[in-house]
Design an enzyme around this catalytic site. Structure first.
Site, mmCIF file in Angstrom:
data_model
loop_
_atom_site.group_PDB
_atom_site.id
_atom_site.type_symbol
_atom_site.label_atom_id
_atom_site.label_comp_id
_atom_site.label_asym_id
_atom_site.label_seq_id
_atom_site.Cartn_x
_atom_site.Cartn_y
_atom_site.Cartn_z
ATOM 1 N N GLU A 103 -0.926 -10.228 4.928
ATOM 2 C CA GLU A 103 -1.580 -8.985 4.514
ATOM 3 C C GLU A 103 -2.760 -9.302 3.607
ATOM 4 O O GLU A 103 -2.625 -10.080 2.655
ATOM 5 C CB GLU A 103 -0.596 -8.075 3.772
ATOM 6 C CG GLU A 103 -1.189 -6.730 3.372
ATOM 7 C CD GLU A 103 -0.218 -5.871 2.590
ATOM 8 O OE1 GLU A 103 0.213 -4.839 3.121
ATOM 9 O OE2 GLU A 103 0.114 -6.245 1.443
ATOM 10 N N TYR B 205 -8.178 -2.540 4.994
ATOM 11 C CA TYR B 205 -6.806 -3.040 4.987
ATOM 12 C C TYR B 205 -6.582 -3.854 6.259
ATOM 13 O O TYR B 205 -6.958 -3.425 7.364
ATOM 14 C CB TYR B 205 -5.790 -1.890 4.940
ATOM 15 C CG TYR B 205 -4.363 -2.379 5.073
ATOM 16 C CD1 TYR B 205 -3.621 -2.713 3.946
ATOM 17 C CD2 TYR B 205 -3.773 -2.540 6.329
ATOM 18 C CE1 TYR B 205 -2.332 -3.189 4.064
ATOM 19 C CE2 TYR B 205 -2.483 -3.019 6.456
ATOM 20 C CZ TYR B 205 -1.762 -3.347 5.315
ATOM 21 O OH TYR B 205 -0.493 -3.833 5.440
#
Length: 398
Positions: A197, A109
């Site tokens: 992101e 992530y």
């Protein structure tokens, strides 16, 4: 402003972030053709909507033939994808992204956000990719790596290497990870983004670091500096009320309540919504008309609020410093004369030229309910809403 995954990937790739081969499609047949163009034997078909959680909602499909791609996309196009981020109304699917499948060894992530406490860009990463960051922080908080960037020097290579080491990236892949981090940071700062992101950022079986998904959000107030980014806006993915407000220079957020709010100043707007809640009501929107509220601007705000069919009462709450109460009062009168409303309207004015404003309202002949304090205004609008609701219920019963 949000953009689609395929747009975010294109933006990031221009800054050196590696992405899998992919192409956009606007029909099932075009999606199958895109897959044939790319070659290979497996493809990922992704619904392009402004929301996370697409995979769990059926918006991401692994396909291994033309027929599977046609079936998957036929089930997507024209439908509304409902995820935990869209609410029950969902988001319409009007385009899909077809991407070549890659062999995944591990998922990471990676996110860049503005950290208000340090007033810096913060890089948030985790060795547990593929999940929402909220899930990661709850289930594996020890896996999260945080690093703030000093704006005077930007993201340095040594800092990017430290993040890579903390994530357990193999030495042979460190330079790719550094390039990815540097590219994300440059895109964030140079394009006035508020969020980048990549989830997941994957390490493939053939030793590549690729952005398998990407999201970017930009500061609306800086879009005038980036016309190429502003052109990526997709209004079909936005709340139509918010789109109309944005096009008219108003700050608006739609909510699920029944009491419309017209307020100047973001802080006062939030206080107004809180006070309505305390009085037993539910706000239908956040609307900040700003400091220079001319009569025309107030009239625009009225038209916007009344276009929401859920609104059953309206509270106008103005504290005039830069503003003028007489201008606001003129705007209220103008709006209601041009477009009469059938719901109660409560007006509370305070500050500059308040006496003139009150006089304009009193002499208008309109059925306006006036208040002098915020608490009084909230109580009156909730009472008027309840009274109007009771009356409508009785009429329906008759």
């Amino acid at each position: 402003m949000d953009i689609h995954e395929y747009q975010a990937k294109e933006v990031l790739s221009n800054f050196g972030v590696a992405i899998p081969q992919g192409a956009l499609a606007y029909s099932p047949e075009q999606a199958a053709y895109r897959a044939r163009e790319m070659g290979g034997d497996k493809w990922i078909v992704k619904a392009q909507v402004h929301a996370g959680g697409r995979g769990k909602a059926g918006g991401v499909k692994l396909c291994s033939s033309d027929s599977e791609i046609l079936e998957a996309t036929n089930n997507m196009f024209g439908q509304r994808l409902v995820t935990h981020q869209t609410g029950p109304e969902g988001k319409g699917i009007y385009r899909v992204y077809v991407e070549a499948a890659v062999p995944i060894d591990r998922e990471i992530y990676l996110g860049l956000v503005l950290d208000r406490s340090s007033q810096r860009v913060m890089i948030v990463a985790s060795s547990e990719g593929g999940m929402e960051i909220e899930e990661i922080s709850e289930s594996r908080p020890d896996s999260i790596v945080r690093s703030t960037v000093e704006p005077a020097v930007g993201l340095q290579d040594f800092q990017a290497r430290e993040i890579a080491f903390a994530l357990g990236v193999e030495p042979a892949l460190t330079q790719q990870m550094v390039r990815t981090l540097q590219g994300c940071y440059r895109a964030f700062t140079e394009l006035d983004a508020t969020m980048v992101e990549i989830n997941p950022l994957v390490v493939t079986g053939d030793n590549r670091v690729l952005a398998l998904d990407a999201k970017m959000t930009f500061d609306d107030n800086a879009l005038f500096r980036h016309p190429n980014i502003a052109e990526l806006r997709d209004k079909s993915q936005e709340d139509p009320r918010e789109s109309r407000a944005s096009d008219r220079g108003l700050s608006y957020v739609g909510l699920d309540g029944n009491i419309g709010c017209i307020v100047n100043g973001a802080g006062l707007a939030m206080a107004t919504m809180d006070t309505i809640k305390l009085a037993g009501g539910e706000p239908a929107n956040f609307l900040d008309i700003g400091g220079g509220a001319t009569p025309e601007r107030v009239a625009k705000a009225f038209r916007l609020v009344t276009s929401d069919t859920n609104v059953q009462a309206i509270l106008v709450n103005i504290f005039a410093g830069i503003n003028r109460c007489d201008w606001v009062a003129e705007g209220v009168v103008q709006a209601l004369r041009e477009n009469p409303v059938e719901v109660p309207v409560v007006v509370r004015l305070a500050g500059t030229n308040v006496e003139e404003g009150q006089k304009i309202l009193a002499q208008s002949g309109l059925p306006l309910i006036r208040a002098t304090t915020l608490n009084e205004a909230a109580e009156r609008v909730v009472a008027a809403w309840n009274s109007d609701l009771d009356q409508n219920t009785k009429m329906r019963a008759v």
